[in-house]
Design a protein around this motif. Sequence first.
Motif, PDB file in Angstrom:
ATOM      1  N   ASN A  40       0.831  -1.199   0.000  1.00  0.00           N
ATOM      2  CA  ASN A  40       0.000   0.000   0.000  1.00  0.00           C
ATOM      3  C   ASN A  40       0.868   1.253   0.000  1.00  0.00           C
ATOM      4  O   ASN A  40       2.078   1.174  -0.167  1.00  0.00           O
ATOM      5  CB  ASN A  40      -0.969  -0.031   1.181  1.00  0.00           C
ATOM      6  N   TRP A  41       0.240   2.420   0.213  1.00  0.00           N
ATOM      7  CA  TRP A  41       0.963   3.683   0.067  1.00  0.00           C
ATOM      8  C   TRP A  41       1.717   4.108   1.310  1.00  0.00           C
ATOM      9  O   TRP A  41       2.382   5.139   1.318  1.00  0.00           O
ATOM     10  CB  TRP A  41       0.001   4.784  -0.416  1.00  0.00           C
ATOM     11  N   GLY A  42       1.616   3.340   2.386  1.00  0.00           N
ATOM     12  CA  GLY A  42       2.392   3.623   3.587  1.00  0.00           C
ATOM     13  C   GLY A  42       1.903   4.830   4.353  1.00  0.00           C
ATOM     14  O   GLY A  42       0.975   5.514   3.958  1.00  0.00           O
ATOM     15  N   GLY A  43       2.523   5.058   5.499  1.00  0.00           N
ATOM     16  CA  GLY A  43       2.141   6.193   6.326  1.00  0.00           C
ATOM     17  C   GLY A  43       1.080   5.805   7.333  1.00  0.00           C
ATOM     18  O   GLY A  43       0.333   4.847   7.115  1.00  0.00           O
ATOM     19  N   GLU A  47      -2.157   3.030   7.094  1.00  0.00           N
ATOM     20  CA  GLU A  47      -2.145   1.852   7.974  1.00  0.00           C
ATOM     21  C   GLU A  47      -3.471   1.743   8.734  1.00  0.00           C
ATOM     22  O   GLU A  47      -4.044   0.669   8.851  1.00  0.00           O
ATOM     23  CB  GLU A  47      -0.979   1.935   8.966  1.00  0.00           C
ATOM     24  N   LYS A  48      -3.960   2.893   9.231  1.00  0.00           N
ATOM     25  CA  LYS A  48      -5.228   2.911   9.970  1.00  0.00           C
ATOM     26  C   LYS A  48      -6.365   2.431   9.082  1.00  0.00           C
ATOM     27  O   LYS A  48      -7.198   1.629   9.490  1.00  0.00           O
ATOM     28  CB  LYS A  48      -5.524   4.345  10.417  1.00  0.00           C
ATOM     29  N   MET A  49      -6.409   2.961   7.847  1.00  0.00           N
ATOM     30  CA  MET A  49      -7.483   2.584   6.930  1.00  0.00           C
ATOM     31  C   MET A  49      -7.457   1.098   6.650  1.00  0.00           C
ATOM     32  O   MET A  49      -8.488   0.441   6.621  1.00  0.00           O
ATOM     33  CB  MET A  49      -7.321   3.335   5.618  1.00  0.00           C
ATOM     34  N   HIS A  50      -6.255   0.592   6.431  1.00  0.00           N
ATOM     35  CA  HIS A  50      -6.139  -0.831   6.136  1.00  0.00           C
ATOM     36  C   HIS A  50      -6.643  -1.675   7.308  1.00  0.00           C
ATOM     37  O   HIS A  50      -7.352  -2.646   7.117  1.00  0.00           O
ATOM     38  CB  HIS A  50      -4.689  -1.172   5.790  1.00  0.00           C
ATOM     39  N   ALA A  52      -8.888  -0.925   9.379  1.00  0.00           N
ATOM     40  CA  ALA A  52     -10.346  -0.882   9.394  1.00  0.00           C
ATOM     41  C   ALA A  52     -10.921  -1.858   8.364  1.00  0.00           C
ATOM     42  O   ALA A  52     -11.867  -2.581   8.639  1.00  0.00           O
ATOM     43  CB  ALA A  52     -10.820   0.535   9.110  1.00  0.00           C
ATOM     44  N   TRP A  53     -10.320  -1.879   7.173  1.00  0.00           N
ATOM     45  CA  TRP A  53     -10.816  -2.789   6.131  1.00  0.00           C
ATOM     46  C   TRP A  53     -10.631  -4.252   6.534  1.00  0.00           C
ATOM     47  O   TRP A  53     -11.489  -5.074   6.301  1.00  0.00           O
ATOM     48  CB  TRP A  53     -10.050  -2.556   4.825  1.00  0.00           C
ATOM     49  N   TYR A  54      -9.446  -4.543   7.101  1.00  0.00           N
ATOM     50  CA  TYR A  54      -9.147  -5.942   7.433  1.00  0.00           C
ATOM     51  C   TYR A  54     -10.095  -6.460   8.504  1.00  0.00           C
ATOM     52  O   TYR A  54     -10.569  -7.580   8.435  1.00  0.00           O
ATOM     53  CB  TYR A  54      -7.712  -6.103   7.935  1.00  0.00           C
ATOM     54  N   GLY A  55     -10.361  -5.582   9.518  1.00  0.00           N
ATOM     55  CA  GLY A  55     -11.178  -6.049  10.633  1.00  0.00           C
ATOM     56  C   GLY A  55     -10.549  -7.282  11.249  1.00  0.00           C
ATOM     57  O   GLY A  55      -9.347  -7.298  11.513  1.00  0.00           O
ATOM     58  N   ASP A  56     -11.344  -8.338  11.430  1.00  0.00           N
ATOM     59  CA  ASP A  56     -10.781  -9.569  12.014  1.00  0.00           C
ATOM     60  C   ASP A  56     -10.548 -10.626  10.930  1.00  0.00           C
ATOM     61  O   ASP A  56     -10.816 -11.799  11.123  1.00  0.00           O
ATOM     62  CB  ASP A  56     -11.702 -10.113  13.115  1.00  0.00           C
ATOM     63  N   PHE A  57     -10.055 -10.173   9.795  1.00  0.00           N
ATOM     64  CA  PHE A  57      -9.802 -11.088   8.673  1.00  0.00           C
ATOM     65  C   PHE A  57      -8.954 -12.273   9.110  1.00  0.00           C
ATOM     66  O   PHE A  57      -9.287 -13.428   8.835  1.00  0.00           O
ATOM     67  CB  PHE A  57      -9.099 -10.330   7.538  1.00  0.00           C
ATOM     68  N   ALA A 294     -13.856   2.174   8.045  1.00  0.00           N
ATOM     69  CA  ALA A 294     -12.832   3.030   7.439  1.00  0.00           C
ATOM     70  C   ALA A 294     -13.335   4.461   7.318  1.00  0.00           C
ATOM     71  O   ALA A 294     -12.609   5.412   7.599  1.00  0.00           O
ATOM     72  CB  ALA A 294     -12.439   2.472   6.070  1.00  0.00           C
ATOM     73  N   LEU A 295     -14.601   4.618   6.927  1.00  0.00           N
ATOM     74  CA  LEU A 295     -15.139   5.968   6.743  1.00  0.00           C
ATOM     75  C   LEU A 295     -15.362   6.681   8.074  1.00  0.00           C
ATOM     76  O   LEU A 295     -15.205   7.888   8.182  1.00  0.00           O
ATOM     77  CB  LEU A 295     -16.450   5.916   5.959  1.00  0.00           C
ATOM     78  N   GLU A 296     -15.733   5.913   9.108  1.00  0.00           N
ATOM     79  CA  GLU A 296     -15.913   6.537  10.416  1.00  0.00           C
ATOM     80  C   GLU A 296     -14.582   7.023  10.956  1.00  0.00           C
ATOM     81  O   GLU A 296     -14.494   8.033  11.632  1.00  0.00           O
ATOM     82  CB  GLU A 296     -16.575   5.547  11.376  1.00  0.00           C
ATOM     83  N   LEU A 297     -13.547   6.288  10.612  1.00  0.00           N
ATOM     84  CA  LEU A 297     -12.205   6.629  11.069  1.00  0.00           C
ATOM     85  C   LEU A 297     -11.663   7.825  10.282  1.00  0.00           C
ATOM     86  O   LEU A 297     -11.180   8.801  10.841  1.00  0.00           O
ATOM     87  CB  LEU A 297     -11.314   5.396  10.859  1.00  0.00           C
ATOM     88  N   LEU A 298     -11.747   7.756   8.974  1.00  0.00           N
ATOM     89  CA  LEU A 298     -11.192   8.795   8.096  1.00  0.00           C
ATOM     90  C   LEU A 298     -12.203   9.109   6.999  1.00  0.00           C
ATOM     91  O   LEU A 298     -12.182   8.507   5.935  1.00  0.00           O
ATOM     92  CB  LEU A 298      -9.884   8.303   7.473  1.00  0.00           C
ATOM     93  N   PRO A 299     -13.095  10.058   7.251  1.00  0.00           N
ATOM     94  CA  PRO A 299     -14.198  10.283   6.309  1.00  0.00           C
ATOM     95  C   PRO A 299     -13.804  11.136   5.112  1.00  0.00           C
ATOM     96  O   PRO A 299     -14.420  12.152   4.840  1.00  0.00           O
ATOM     97  CB  PRO A 299     -15.235  11.001   7.177  1.00  0.00           C
ATOM     98  N   TYR A 300     -12.759  10.745   4.400  1.00  0.00           N
ATOM     99  CA  TYR A 300     -12.279  11.612   3.317  1.00  0.00           C
ATOM    100  C   TYR A 300     -12.259  10.912   1.958  1.00  0.00           C
ATOM    101  O   TYR A 300     -11.791  11.471   0.993  1.00  0.00           O
ATOM    102  CB  TYR A 300     -10.869  12.118   3.622  1.00  0.00           C
ATOM    103  N   TYR A 301     -12.687   9.676   1.922  1.00  0.00           N
ATOM    104  CA  TYR A 301     -12.503   8.914   0.695  1.00  0.00           C
ATOM    105  C   TYR A 301     -13.815   8.369   0.153  1.00  0.00           C
ATOM    106  O   TYR A 301     -14.802   8.271   0.880  1.00  0.00           O
ATOM    107  CB  TYR A 301     -11.528   7.752   0.933  1.00  0.00           C
TER     108      TYR A 301
END
Lengths: 356, 304
Positions: A40-43, A47-50, A52-57, A294-301
């Motif tokens: 991914n794009w790092g930073g 990392e936070k967004m990822h 959120a997406w992964y959850g308990d994968f 992910a959106l609740e965490l970072l509502p910019y995308y």
Amino acid sequence: MKAKRLFSAAAAIVLGYVLPAAAQDVPASFKGTGTLIVNNWGGPTVEKMHKAWYGDFTGATGIALSATSIPDVSKLKIMAQVNNVEWDVVDFEGNQMLMATKNNLLEPIDYDLLFSLVPKDQLDPAMLSKYGVGSTAFSTVIAWNKEVFPKGGPKDWVEFFDTQKFPGRRALYANPKPALEIALMASGKKAGELYPMNIDEAFKALDAIGPKVNLWVEKTSQWDVLIQNKEVDLMGASLARTMAQIAAGEPYAVTFNQSIVEQSFWTIPKGAPNAKEAQKLVAWMMRKEGAKKALELLPYYGMTNVAVYKELTPELISKLPGSPQNAKNTHKIDAQWWLDNEQVVRTRWLDWLSKR
Amino acid sequence: MVEIEAAAQIASTLPRKRSVVTAWSRQRNRLTFWLMTAPMLSMAILFIAPILVLVWMSFGGGSDAAPFDGYKALLQPVYLRLLGFTLQLAFLSTIICAILSYPIAYLMANVRSQVNLWIAVALFISLWLSFLARTFSWIIILQRRGVVNNFLISTGLTDQPFELVYNKIGVYVGMIHILLPFMVITLIPAMKAIDPAYMRAALSLGASPAKVFRQIYLPLSLPGLVAGSMLVFTLAFGFFITPAILGGGRAPTIVLAIRDQIQQLGDLQLAASTSMVLLVICLALLIAYDRVSGVDRLYDRGGR
């Protein structure tokens, strides 16, 4: 190997007791082993967004995850040439995905598997392509300093460059994408009517706005510094960076009108060491739960799972670039046009920059 | 008589002595050979092989393009202009670095005091910090509401902030800050190796201090200055993120073009060709420097 299998079996039993709900959620076809390398794009934000997406994968499927950065088609090309692809899932920008496709570097997405987990009608069909599924949409928006313009900022790119109405210092990305789109809209063209772009016309429009741009921004992280220090009054800035600074109390505001959106995609490289498990992760990340988190965490995308917009608070929806009300007058970057014309445009862009 | 006898004796022992030396030197050569194997091999694998791969790629290796496509594309005026600017940037940075570093290095090499320690600490700390952090800190210092402009405005020296960053001034400030320690560190050993007796002798013979500096100290420290310049020039030639950020789009370098060629265009042949041109220019300058002062003299111990 045996010990490892025994351990994961034990873990599965324990998790089966601890998280019975999670285990029931996942179809048996999603169980797996091994570790996926996600590029991914790092930073910290990414990392936070990822997360959120992964959850308990990992807990649900038994597949571990590991991150690396940065998505680079040339690197993947070399990896494929020497037969040593290290990445399982890559978050490519639209034209990067098309470039990788052109070079035959990607594995087709397993949509049967995806739709077995996520109902098809939850997903935006425009973001489901043969070799990639929409990950995020990155927005560039008009932003302004409210202390300098208390009566409101420019409502479109024409006004943005109106030095009579909005005297002040301006900053844009030092990148032809989206500088050329912005220049064309500043010359009066409408969002969504820019392609196929007439390159001569675009550079003529760029000549017109060029002298009004006080500084060109190289790195996205520069927006934070520019906003915190009020170095510029008007910006064609990263939505995520601007919103984060506004949330931190900076006196800036944005408009979604004529915002420019560039879509990125989850892809799976051909020859990925765990291609089969990678399909499971890509499908997993399309779930409503992950998108919502992910959106609740970072509502910019923007999100591919559009069903998520029904479950968010109106306040949050008003901030999201992908929500129906904000996406109305958005300009979408045409990745195919950029792939076909990038060589010419980038060389000409450097020529333009170096002459100033 | 005794002298002749002694001479004869020496003459007679000479051939035998030489054969003893040969045996020893053969052994020594063998030892040198084995000790050198590891460094030579790693040089071949880590440095020479990648460059050969780059040469191969620049002529279309690994792709289906024609061999000279990359080099032909480089003849466009944009690349010549970018190259010209990058050369100018590297040359000027090197010269300014040399002028600024010389007194610092002189102080550190010749004056014994506590101050030296602090200068060394400051230099090394700035070497340890990341490029990007240092680049951003210059924005904080130089911007319109930065430390410098705030000071100038508050003291009433000016009522309008100066444009110190997002232009070429900012680029040079940032680059010189990053490059200066390299120059100082290369100059110090060269200066320390100069025997102070030369200067004392010249002064006692009536030369003026300025003449002593011009005719003795400066020429003797020249190898250090050349070595430092070579190092700084090569580093400056490869800079792109500092000029890109601090220049605010007004200082595009040829390396920026290489980055775009790789990351945005995926054109590895063009990137390899551009890199080869940069490499050849650097080598040519190295040879030119060698003609001026002799690279071998760098490893000499100054004036001794």
